[in-house]
Design a protein around this motif. Structure first.
Motif, short mmCIF file in Angstrom:
data_model
loop_
_atom_site.label_atom_id
_atom_site.label_comp_id
_atom_site.label_asym_id
_atom_site.label_seq_id
_atom_site.Cartn_x
_atom_site.Cartn_y
_atom_site.Cartn_z
N GLN A 151 76.72 52.56 -10.33
CA GLN A 151 77.43 52.48 -11.62
C GLN A 151 77.27 51.11 -12.26
O GLN A 151 77.99 50.77 -13.21
N ALA A 152 76.34 50.32 -11.73
CA ALA A 152 76.13 48.96 -12.22
C ALA A 152 74.65 48.68 -12.39
O ALA A 152 74.18 47.56 -12.14
N ASP A 153 73.89 49.69 -12.82
CA ASP A 153 72.46 49.52 -13.07
C ASP A 153 71.72 49.08 -11.81
O ASP A 153 70.71 48.39 -11.89
N GLY A 154 72.25 49.45 -10.65
CA GLY A 154 71.60 49.15 -9.39
C GLY A 154 71.84 47.75 -8.86
O GLY A 154 71.34 47.40 -7.80
N GLU A 155 72.62 46.95 -9.58
CA GLU A 155 72.88 45.58 -9.14
C GLU A 155 73.99 45.56 -8.10
O GLU A 155 74.65 46.56 -7.83
N ILE A 156 74.19 44.37 -7.51
CA ILE A 156 75.29 44.20 -6.56
C ILE A 156 76.58 44.16 -7.35
O ILE A 156 76.85 43.20 -8.07
N ALA A 157 77.37 45.20 -7.22
CA ALA A 157 78.59 45.31 -8.02
C ALA A 157 79.82 44.82 -7.28
O ALA A 157 80.83 44.49 -7.91
N ILE A 158 79.76 44.78 -5.97
CA ILE A 158 80.89 44.30 -5.16
C ILE A 158 80.36 43.23 -4.22
O ILE A 158 79.52 43.49 -3.37
N ARG A 176 80.56 65.24 -1.61
CA ARG A 176 81.39 65.30 -2.82
C ARG A 176 80.51 65.32 -4.07
O ARG A 176 80.74 66.10 -5.00
N VAL A 177 79.51 64.46 -4.10
CA VAL A 177 78.62 64.39 -5.26
C VAL A 177 77.82 65.69 -5.41
O VAL A 177 77.54 66.15 -6.52
N ALA A 178 77.51 66.32 -4.28
CA ALA A 178 76.78 67.60 -4.30
C ALA A 178 77.66 68.76 -4.71
O ALA A 178 77.17 69.87 -4.93
N GLY A 179 78.97 68.54 -4.82
CA GLY A 179 79.89 69.63 -5.14
C GLY A 179 80.31 70.43 -3.92
O GLY A 179 80.96 71.46 -4.06
N ALA A 180 79.96 69.94 -2.73
CA ALA A 180 80.32 70.62 -1.48
C ALA A 180 81.63 70.03 -0.96
O ALA A 180 81.66 69.38 0.10
N ASP A 181 82.71 70.27 -1.70
CA ASP A 181 83.97 69.60 -1.38
C ASP A 181 84.51 69.98 -0.01
O ASP A 181 85.10 69.14 0.69
N GLY A 182 84.34 71.23 0.38
CA GLY A 182 84.82 71.64 1.69
C GLY A 182 84.13 70.89 2.81
O GLY A 182 84.76 70.46 3.78
N VAL A 235 81.08 61.33 -8.57
CA VAL A 235 81.16 62.79 -8.61
C VAL A 235 80.95 63.29 -10.04
O VAL A 235 80.19 64.22 -10.30
N ASP A 236 81.62 62.65 -11.00
CA ASP A 236 81.48 63.05 -12.39
C ASP A 236 80.05 62.86 -12.90
O ASP A 236 79.53 63.69 -13.66
N ASP A 237 79.42 61.77 -12.47
CA ASP A 237 78.05 61.49 -12.89
C ASP A 237 77.03 62.35 -12.15
O ASP A 237 75.88 62.46 -12.59
N GLY A 238 77.45 62.91 -11.01
CA GLY A 238 76.51 63.67 -10.19
C GLY A 238 75.42 62.81 -9.61
O GLY A 238 74.28 63.26 -9.42
#
Length: 255
Positions: free
Chosen positions: A164-171, A69-75, A207-210
């Motif tokens: 999306q959290a500067d590489g920290e443990i986000a969850i 998905r991140v690569a844009g290869a949705d199929g 996906v938006d951030d790539g």
């Protein structure tokens, strides 16, 4: 990883570090298929396994779908998700303990999110209901949640979130699980409810951030011997076959 994936998992992480996300999806796919076939020498994937080692194969297919998905290869993401759902459904005839069946339902919902498929919310609701029903049969939900199957089901959302959290443990553990382990059904059902709220948004932002971060391995802050050529950080993450920046997953340079 604790299963024999032929080195594909580490190769996938190396590809993430190089921002080659379709290649990462390919290597995750190969690793996932290998683990599904032969998880460990003593494990037959078509026989019951209280630890659920085969779940690490499902996790690699799930990570593959997100990477595509991140690569844009949705199929390709959609096809990998469909493959993962089929494998997961088949495993329901093998991992038949009620808690494990609920965890497999959680995986199905994750694959629907990762592949951009319809029905994810309903699939999470189904997983939560299965957990609730399994509660009376689970003696220790904390112990169950630390088995390889359950840890594999938690790995991808944690990986996506840390990017999306500067590489920290986000969850954290307490985010995924309920507050009262004396109520096993609710304790475990919280996993599905939390993911229903968060996973799709995290994937869409990746996906938006790539950008899909490498998973968090062994880490060290303020390492004097390595620095990131991209962001300048000297906080490091041992993941894949190299030493990556904890913050942005770029391979570090020795100083």
């Amino acid at each position: 990883m604790n299963t024999d994936d032929g080195g594909h998992y580490d190769a996938a992480v190396d590809a993430l570090a190089a921002r080659e996300y379709e290649r990462a999806g390919n290597r995750y796919t190969r690793g996932g298929r290998r683990v599904l076939a032969d998880p460990r020498p003593e494990i037959d994937p078509f026989e019951p396994d209280e630890k659920g080692w085969v779940g690490q194969g499902l996790q690699q297919l799930l990570a593959a779908a997100v990477a595509y998905r991140v690569a844009g290869a949705d199929g390709r993401a959609t096809r990998r998700a469909a493959e993962g759902i089929a494998a997961t459904r088949d495993l329901e005839s093998v991992l038949t303990e009620s808690g494990q069946v609920a965890c497999l339902a959680e995986f199905v919902a994750d694959f629907r999110v990762a592949g951009g498929l319809d029905g994810a919310d309903e699939a999470y609701d189904d997983a939560a209901a299965r957990y609730a029903a399994a509660g009376e049969e689970v003696d220790s939900p904390q112990a169950l949640a630390t088995t390889p199957l359950f840890e594999a089901a938690a790995a991808t959302i944690k990986q996506v979130a840390r990017g999306q959290a500067d590489g920290e443990i986000a969850i954290k553990w307490e985010d995924l699980h309920g507050a009262d382990p004396d109520r096993p059904g609710d304790f475990l059902a919280h996993r599905a409810r939390f993911k229903r709220q968060r996973f799709a948004g995290l994937v869409e932002r990746a996906v938006d951030d790539g950008h899909l971060a490498a998973p968090r391995g062994t880490t060290e802050y303020n390492n004097d011997n390595h620095r990131c050529p991209n962001c300048g950080s000297n906080h490091v993450n041992w993941a894949g076959t190299g030493i990556l920046c904890l913050r942005c997953s770029t391979p570090t340079k020795r100083v």
